[in-house]
Design a protein around this motif. Structure first.
Motif, PDB file in Angstrom:
ATOM      1  N   TYR A  51       0.855  -1.185   0.000  1.00 23.08           N
ATOM      2  CA  TYR A  51       0.000   0.000   0.000  1.00 23.08           C
ATOM      3  C   TYR A  51       0.890   1.233   0.000  1.00 23.08           C
ATOM      4  O   TYR A  51       1.755   1.404   0.870  1.00 23.08           O
ATOM      5  N   LEU A  52       0.684   2.122  -0.986  1.00 22.93           N
ATOM      6  CA  LEU A  52       1.520   3.314  -1.128  1.00 22.93           C
ATOM      7  C   LEU A  52       0.942   4.540  -0.447  1.00 22.93           C
ATOM      8  O   LEU A  52       1.637   5.550  -0.326  1.00 22.93           O
ATOM      9  N   GLY A  53      -0.301   4.489  -0.027  1.00 25.91           N
ATOM     10  CA  GLY A  53      -0.926   5.653   0.582  1.00 25.91           C
ATOM     11  C   GLY A  53      -2.268   5.943  -0.065  1.00 25.91           C
ATOM     12  O   GLY A  53      -2.676   5.303  -1.043  1.00 25.91           O
ATOM     13  N   GLU A  54      -2.972   6.910   0.483  1.00 28.22           N
ATOM     14  CA  GLU A  54      -4.311   7.222  -0.011  1.00 28.22           C
ATOM     15  C   GLU A  54      -4.300   7.755  -1.438  1.00 28.22           C
ATOM     16  O   GLU A  54      -5.202   7.464  -2.227  1.00 28.22           O
ATOM     17  N   GLU A  55      -3.290   8.526  -1.803  1.00 26.36           N
ATOM     18  CA  GLU A  55      -3.259   9.105  -3.150  1.00 26.36           C
ATOM     19  C   GLU A  55      -2.882   8.077  -4.204  1.00 26.36           C
ATOM     20  O   GLU A  55      -3.491   8.025  -5.269  1.00 26.36           O
ATOM     21  N   GLU A  56      -1.878   7.246  -3.931  1.00 29.27           N
ATOM     22  CA  GLU A  56      -1.386   6.286  -4.918  1.00 29.27           C
ATOM     23  C   GLU A  56      -2.130   4.959  -4.872  1.00 29.27           C
ATOM     24  O   GLU A  56      -2.216   4.258  -5.866  1.00 29.27           O
TER      25      GLU A  56
ATOM     26  N   VAL B 181      -2.828   1.020  -4.174  1.00 23.64           N
ATOM     27  CA  VAL B 181      -2.122  -0.251  -4.069  1.00 23.64           C
ATOM     28  C   VAL B 181      -1.143  -0.403  -5.225  1.00 23.64           C
ATOM     29  O   VAL B 181      -1.469  -0.092  -6.382  1.00 23.64           O
ATOM     30  N   PHE B 182       0.042  -0.875  -4.901  1.00 24.91           N
ATOM     31  CA  PHE B 182       1.040  -1.245  -5.914  1.00 24.91           C
ATOM     32  C   PHE B 182       1.134  -2.763  -5.925  1.00 24.91           C
ATOM     33  O   PHE B 182       1.433  -3.382  -4.909  1.00 24.91           O
ATOM     34  N   GLU B 183       0.859  -3.383  -7.070  1.00 25.75           N
ATOM     35  CA  GLU B 183       0.826  -4.842  -7.172  1.00 25.75           C
ATOM     36  C   GLU B 183       1.924  -5.305  -8.125  1.00 25.75           C
ATOM     37  O   GLU B 183       2.217  -4.639  -9.130  1.00 25.75           O
ATOM     38  N   PHE B 184       2.526  -6.443  -7.796  1.00 24.45           N
ATOM     39  CA  PHE B 184       3.607  -6.964  -8.626  1.00 24.45           C
ATOM     40  C   PHE B 184       3.372  -8.439  -8.928  1.00 24.45           C
ATOM     41  O   PHE B 184       2.735  -9.167  -8.163  1.00 24.45           O
TER      42      PHE B 184
ATOM     43  N   GLY C  66       2.638  -2.900 -11.278  1.00 24.27           N
ATOM     44  CA  GLY C  66       1.737  -1.873 -11.769  1.00 24.27           C
ATOM     45  C   GLY C  66       0.729  -1.514 -10.706  1.00 24.27           C
ATOM     46  O   GLY C  66       0.836  -1.920  -9.538  1.00 24.27           O
ATOM     47  N   SER C  67      -0.283  -0.755 -11.117  1.00 28.29           N
ATOM     48  CA  SER C  67      -1.289  -0.298 -10.161  1.00 28.29           C
ATOM     49  C   SER C  67      -2.337  -1.355  -9.851  1.00 28.29           C
ATOM     50  O   SER C  67      -3.195  -1.138  -8.992  1.00 28.29           O
ATOM     51  N   GLY C  68      -2.304  -2.503 -10.538  1.00 25.33           N
ATOM     52  CA  GLY C  68      -3.254  -3.566 -10.254  1.00 25.33           C
ATOM     53  C   GLY C  68      -3.459  -4.442 -11.471  1.00 25.33           C
ATOM     54  O   GLY C  68      -3.230  -4.023 -12.619  1.00 25.33           O
ATOM     55  N   TYR C  69      -3.891  -5.683 -11.229  1.00 22.77           N
ATOM     56  CA  TYR C  69      -4.113  -6.644 -12.303  1.00 22.77           C
ATOM     57  C   TYR C  69      -5.555  -7.146 -12.245  1.00 22.77           C
ATOM     58  O   TYR C  69      -6.135  -7.283 -11.167  1.00 22.77           O
ATOM     59  N   ASN C  70      -6.093  -7.426 -13.440  1.00 22.38           N
ATOM     60  CA  ASN C  70      -7.368  -8.125 -13.541  1.00 22.38           C
ATOM     61  C   ASN C  70      -7.149  -9.353 -14.420  1.00 22.38           C
ATOM     62  O   ASN C  70      -6.012  -9.696 -14.747  1.00 22.38           O
ATOM     63  N   ALA C  71      -8.238 -10.034 -14.810  1.00 29.20           N
ATOM     64  CA  ALA C  71      -8.086 -11.262 -15.581  1.00 29.20           C
ATOM     65  C   ALA C  71      -7.375 -11.003 -16.908  1.00 29.20           C
ATOM     66  O   ALA C  71      -6.534 -11.800 -17.339  1.00 29.20           O
ATOM     67  N   GLU C  72      -7.682  -9.877 -17.546  1.00 29.47           N
ATOM     68  CA  GLU C  72      -7.078  -9.580 -18.849  1.00 29.47           C
ATOM     69  C   GLU C  72      -5.611  -9.196 -18.709  1.00 29.47           C
ATOM     70  O   GLU C  72      -4.736  -9.726 -19.424  1.00 29.47           O
TER      71      GLU C  72
END
Length: 433
Positions: free
Chosen positions: A162-167, A169-172, A189-195
């Motif tokens: 977690y980077l903070g309220e402004e940024e 979640v950072f996911e790898f 990146g900022s997050g992943y989905n199925a695609e």
């Protein structure tokens, strides 16, 4: 200080100082002897209080208890056992030590036993063990893993910080080789989905080649499909088409992929925690430096590396095959040959497999049918009460060979529909399947 004899000598030195310099303070005695003030205070008082100075005065007192602990009466143990059974039936759960302690207090108000009742939860627990109400947990036998050859089997997973309220979640996305503990691939990146998860796996294969096996958990972005009964997801189909065996770990079993879990822990709590990034750019910059640190600098305590960095333990790695230009898009079907899927026939006489609807007939509505896969003829056989009621061509097959980029485009579009389908179910039911 070595042994009791050395301590006796130090106490005698204290006595001699007290005799030679009775005007000194306790703090000065402590400085002279280089001992703690509390030690000097205790032994000075003991020497002054001694009626006669003998060698026994300077010996340590025994720390053994002066009295043996009281033994629990056998009748008290029987009362504990009876309360265990009675209170378990009363409260509809297994009565523990605290509940039994409450029952003993109620018992003491109504009876005056000629023996002492247990007053500690630890004593009650020990009695329950003696009476057989509680058994010791069986020891966990850890068996070492059979490590595969280098670069044959990979483990992949996602991690986040977690980077903070402004940024936010950072996911790898992390991939580790099971045979060498080597970090094979890392991106964030900022997050992943199925695609986007499917795109990350395709980039992994384009950069690093194709392993024989790929191990991952039941993350809905990787394993999820329209129907959650083991029907192949887009990612699983991609792996089968490329000739890679997918190994899906059971639920709640991170120990089935320990190497990537260990790598994620190192990345989160040793590397990113030290950098403490506050923005997405800073997190990506820190992520770029981690593979060299993990593979070339940090000694890995895994059995394969023998306390060396993976790049040192395995300086030479086998060359993997690259992604082919064209693929058979229906190759995955042979992996589910003879598989059976259970379905309820809807009131309109249809069943659904993945995102495709098959019509069986309204005369079979509200009944459970078995859909048997025949990969050779590419059909579902609908079976009811042991007889075949209909044969249904499997939908969604693509036929002839396709360019791999075209096939990936088709899978990404399907993964996008899966995410939208789960979102719709969440809005309708409040849960994501």
């Amino acid at each position: 200080m070595d042994g009791e004899d050395g301590w006796i000598l130090e106490r005698i030195k204290l006595y001699e100082l007290m005799k030679q310099h009775p005007e000194w303070s306790l703090r000065r005695y402590a400085r002279e002897l280089r001992h703690d003030l509390q030690w000097v205070r205790r032994w000075a008082a003991r020497i002054r209080a001694a009626p006669a100075l003998t060698l026994d005065v300077f010996r340590s007192y025994s720390r053994a208890p002066h009295h043996a602990p009281p033994r629990i009466h056998e009748e008290a143990k029987k009362i504990v056992g009876a309360l265990r059974q009675e209170l378990s039936e009363q409260f509809h759960r297994r009565a523990g030590a605290k509940t039994i302690l409450y029952g003993l207090r109620q018992y003491a108000q109504k009876h005056v036993p000629p023996f002492a009742l247990p007053k500690a939860c630890s004593t009650i627990t020990r009695i329950l063990h003696e009476l057989g109400w509680i058994t010791a947990p069986r020891p966990v036998m850890h068996e070492p893993l059979d490590l595969p050859p280098p670069m044959e089997e990979w483990e992949m997973d996602f991690g986040e910080i977690y980077l903070g309220e402004e940024e936010g979640v950072f996911e790898f996305f992390v991939v580790v080789d099971r045979g060498t503990s080597r970090l094979v691939y890392l991106e964030g990146g900022s997050g992943y989905n199925a695609e986007t998860a499917l795109e990350a796996v395709s980039r992994l294969f384009a950069v690093c080649g194709l392993p024989k096996r790929l191990r991952f958990d039941r993350d809905v972005r990787l394993w999820g499909a329209w129907s959650r009964d083991g029907y192949p997801s887009p990612l699983v189909r991609l792996l089968r088409v490329l000739g890679i065996e997918p190994i899906v770990c059971p639920p709640h079993r991170p120990d089935k992929k320990p190497f990537v879990e260990r790598c994620i822990g190192t990345l989160k709590y040793e590397w990113l925690a030290r950098i403490a990034p506050q923005t997405l750019g800073a997190a990506l910059d820190g992520l770029a430096l981690f593979p060299a640190y993990y593979n070339e600098t940090r000694p890995n305590q895994g059995r394969a590396c023998d306390n060396q960095p993976p790049a040192v333990a395995f300086p030479q790695l086998p060359t993997l095959s690259s992604v082919p230009g064209t693929v058979d898009p229906d190759r995955w079907l042979s992996a589910i040959h003879q598989r059976v899927y259970h379905r309820w026939v809807n009131s309109n006489g249809t069943v659904q497999v993945d995102r495709h609807v098959y019509r069986i007939g309204t005369e079979y509505a509200k009944q459970r049918v078995l859909l048997h896969v025949d990969a050779q003829q590419r059909i579902f056989r609908a079976i009811l009460d042991g007889r075949i009621v209909k044969e249904l061509p499997i939908q969604g097959l693509l036929g002839d060979r396709l360019d791999v980029d075209v096939y990936l485009t088709v899978l990404r579009a399907e993964a996008r529909t899966i995410a939208a389908h789960h979102r719709l179910l969440w809005e309708q039911r409040g849960t994501v399947l």
